[in-house]
Design a protein around this motif. Sequence first.
Motif, short mmCIF file in Angstrom:
data_model
loop_
_atom_site.label_atom_id
_atom_site.label_comp_id
_atom_site.label_asym_id
_atom_site.label_seq_id
_atom_site.Cartn_x
_atom_site.Cartn_y
_atom_site.Cartn_z
N ASP A 10 51.95 18.59 56.77
CA ASP A 10 51.32 19.45 55.76
C ASP A 10 51.87 19.15 54.37
O ASP A 10 51.14 19.20 53.38
CB ASP A 10 51.53 20.92 56.11
CG ASP A 10 50.55 21.41 57.17
OD1 ASP A 10 49.60 20.67 57.49
OD2 ASP A 10 50.73 22.55 57.66
N LEU A 11 53.16 18.83 54.29
CA LEU A 11 53.73 18.45 53.00
C LEU A 11 53.07 17.17 52.49
O LEU A 11 52.71 17.08 51.31
CB LEU A 11 55.24 18.25 53.13
CG LEU A 11 55.97 17.69 51.90
CD1 LEU A 11 55.75 18.54 50.66
CD2 LEU A 11 57.46 17.53 52.20
N ALA A 12 52.90 16.20 53.36
CA ALA A 12 52.24 14.95 52.97
C ALA A 12 50.81 15.22 52.52
O ALA A 12 50.35 14.67 51.51
CB ALA A 12 52.26 13.96 54.13
N ALA A 13 50.09 16.09 53.24
CA ALA A 13 48.71 16.39 52.89
C ALA A 13 48.62 17.11 51.54
O ALA A 13 47.72 16.83 50.74
CB ALA A 13 48.07 17.24 53.98
N ASP A 19 47.83 14.14 44.46
CA ASP A 19 47.77 12.72 44.09
C ASP A 19 46.32 12.33 43.78
O ASP A 19 46.03 11.65 42.77
CB ASP A 19 48.32 11.87 45.23
CG ASP A 19 48.57 10.42 44.85
OD1 ASP A 19 47.67 9.79 44.27
OD2 ASP A 19 49.67 9.91 45.15
N ALA A 20 45.39 12.75 44.63
CA ALA A 20 43.98 12.41 44.43
C ALA A 20 43.42 13.02 43.14
O ALA A 20 42.48 12.49 42.55
CB ALA A 20 43.16 12.89 45.63
N LEU A 21 44.02 14.12 42.69
CA LEU A 21 43.58 14.75 41.45
C LEU A 21 44.07 13.99 40.23
O LEU A 21 43.33 13.83 39.25
CB LEU A 21 44.08 16.20 41.42
CG LEU A 21 43.72 17.04 40.18
CD1 LEU A 21 42.21 17.18 40.04
CD2 LEU A 21 44.37 18.42 40.27
N VAL A 22 45.31 13.51 40.26
CA VAL A 22 45.88 12.90 39.06
C VAL A 22 45.73 11.39 39.00
O VAL A 22 45.72 10.80 37.90
CB VAL A 22 47.38 13.27 38.91
CG1 VAL A 22 47.54 14.77 38.78
CG2 VAL A 22 48.23 12.73 40.06
N ALA A 23 45.63 10.72 40.15
CA ALA A 23 45.59 9.25 40.14
C ALA A 23 44.46 8.67 39.30
O ALA A 23 44.67 7.66 38.60
CB ALA A 23 45.52 8.72 41.58
N LEU A 93 55.09 6.32 37.11
CA LEU A 93 55.44 7.64 37.64
C LEU A 93 54.77 7.88 38.99
O LEU A 93 55.40 8.39 39.93
CB LEU A 93 55.04 8.72 36.63
CG LEU A 93 55.26 10.17 37.04
CD1 LEU A 93 56.70 10.43 37.48
CD2 LEU A 93 54.88 11.10 35.88
N LEU A 94 53.50 7.50 39.12
CA LEU A 94 52.81 7.67 40.39
C LEU A 94 53.50 6.89 41.50
O LEU A 94 53.70 7.40 42.61
CB LEU A 94 51.36 7.19 40.26
CG LEU A 94 50.28 8.23 39.95
CD1 LEU A 94 48.93 7.55 39.80
CD2 LEU A 94 50.22 9.30 41.04
N GLU A 136 56.33 24.25 46.29
CA GLU A 136 56.44 23.73 44.92
C GLU A 136 55.32 22.75 44.60
O GLU A 136 54.78 22.75 43.50
CB GLU A 136 57.80 23.06 44.73
CG GLU A 136 58.77 23.89 43.94
CD GLU A 136 59.66 23.03 43.07
OE1 GLU A 136 59.74 23.33 41.86
OE2 GLU A 136 60.26 22.09 43.57
N THR A 137 54.98 21.90 45.56
CA THR A 137 53.91 20.94 45.33
C THR A 137 52.59 21.65 45.07
O THR A 137 51.83 21.30 44.15
CB THR A 137 53.78 19.98 46.52
OG1 THR A 137 55.03 19.32 46.74
CG2 THR A 137 52.70 18.93 46.28
N TRP A 138 52.33 22.70 45.85
CA TRP A 138 51.10 23.47 45.63
C TRP A 138 51.14 24.18 44.28
O TRP A 138 50.16 24.13 43.52
CB TRP A 138 50.90 24.49 46.76
CG TRP A 138 49.70 25.35 46.51
CD1 TRP A 138 48.39 25.03 46.74
CD2 TRP A 138 49.69 26.66 45.92
NE1 TRP A 138 47.57 26.06 46.33
CE2 TRP A 138 48.34 27.06 45.83
CE3 TRP A 138 50.69 27.52 45.48
CZ2 TRP A 138 47.97 28.31 45.31
CZ3 TRP A 138 50.33 28.77 44.95
CH2 TRP A 138 48.98 29.15 44.88
N ALA A 139 52.25 24.82 43.96
CA ALA A 139 52.34 25.60 42.72
C ALA A 139 52.20 24.72 41.49
O ALA A 139 51.46 25.05 40.55
CB ALA A 139 53.66 26.38 42.69
N HIS A 140 52.90 23.59 41.48
CA HIS A 140 52.78 22.70 40.32
C HIS A 140 51.41 22.02 40.30
O HIS A 140 50.90 21.70 39.22
CB HIS A 140 53.93 21.69 40.32
CG HIS A 140 55.24 22.32 39.97
ND1 HIS A 140 55.58 22.65 38.67
CD2 HIS A 140 56.27 22.72 40.74
CE1 HIS A 140 56.78 23.22 38.67
NE2 HIS A 140 57.21 23.28 39.91
N GLY A 141 50.83 21.86 41.47
CA GLY A 141 49.45 21.38 41.51
C GLY A 141 48.49 22.36 40.86
O GLY A 141 47.51 21.96 40.22
#
Length: 267
Positions: A10-13, A19-23, A93-94, A136-141
């Motif tokens: 789930d962390l990877a997902a 990633d798909a949003l910013v790449a 950075l990516l 954190e990944t979700w929140a910063h996303g």
Amino acid sequence: MVDLTALLADLAAESEQLDALVAPLPPQAWTRPTPAPGWTVGHQIAHLAWTDEMARLAATDVDAFYASVTSAPDVSRLVDDGAEQFLAPPAELLARWRAGRAALIDALTAVPAGDKLPWYGTRMSPASMATARIMETWAHGEDVADALGVTRAPTDRLRHVAHLGFRTLGHGFAAHGRALPTAPVRVELTAPDGDTWAFGPADAADRVTGPALDFCLLVTQRRHRADLALTATGATADEWLDVAQAFAGPPGTGREPRAASGAGAPA
């Protein structure tokens, strides 16, 4: 027993969704300001990359982790300085973020059963660390999505954020210098698929109810409670909504009500 493999998947997902949003963004979009004062889209990703690296150190080299704290010029600026340190042109950075989050998953997988990892002001199991990284990944996303004017569809991975938000009830009070509550709180949330997620004693008089997305936005301090469809019953539940904080460290500043701040659609 917590399934660490499922948590790490789930962390990877969650990371891949961001990633798909910013790449695909053009370089200038990485400089767009986000709701976090002074932080651009690039700072948000740099922060995640830095935090992933600190978590990897905690899992693989305890001495190096502690040294990163004791050698910091100003511990109060550790997070901001970490984001600045990892900030780089988008392609660089990516690549660093992708490599770092993969290395973190490998590191957490290899931690011996029963071991706890050092963290800022606490110690965590690998499962707790993975849950915190999802949060954190979700929140910063969400910060990135707000900056880009994008509304992301909530997923069932929010259950991890909601559960962490419930488990950190006491931390929210303590971080804000308030007495720890003695009354139990029941949380009942409507999941993205319409199911109900419930935490806490079923017979508790104090209760928080509402959409799971809204609860997660509250405990990560991405929205003010006035902008959310959460209902608190009882004094403890009501006070909790003012101090809820799922992340470690000192009290966050939170967000102003959108109506009061004049905020409308994200810029």
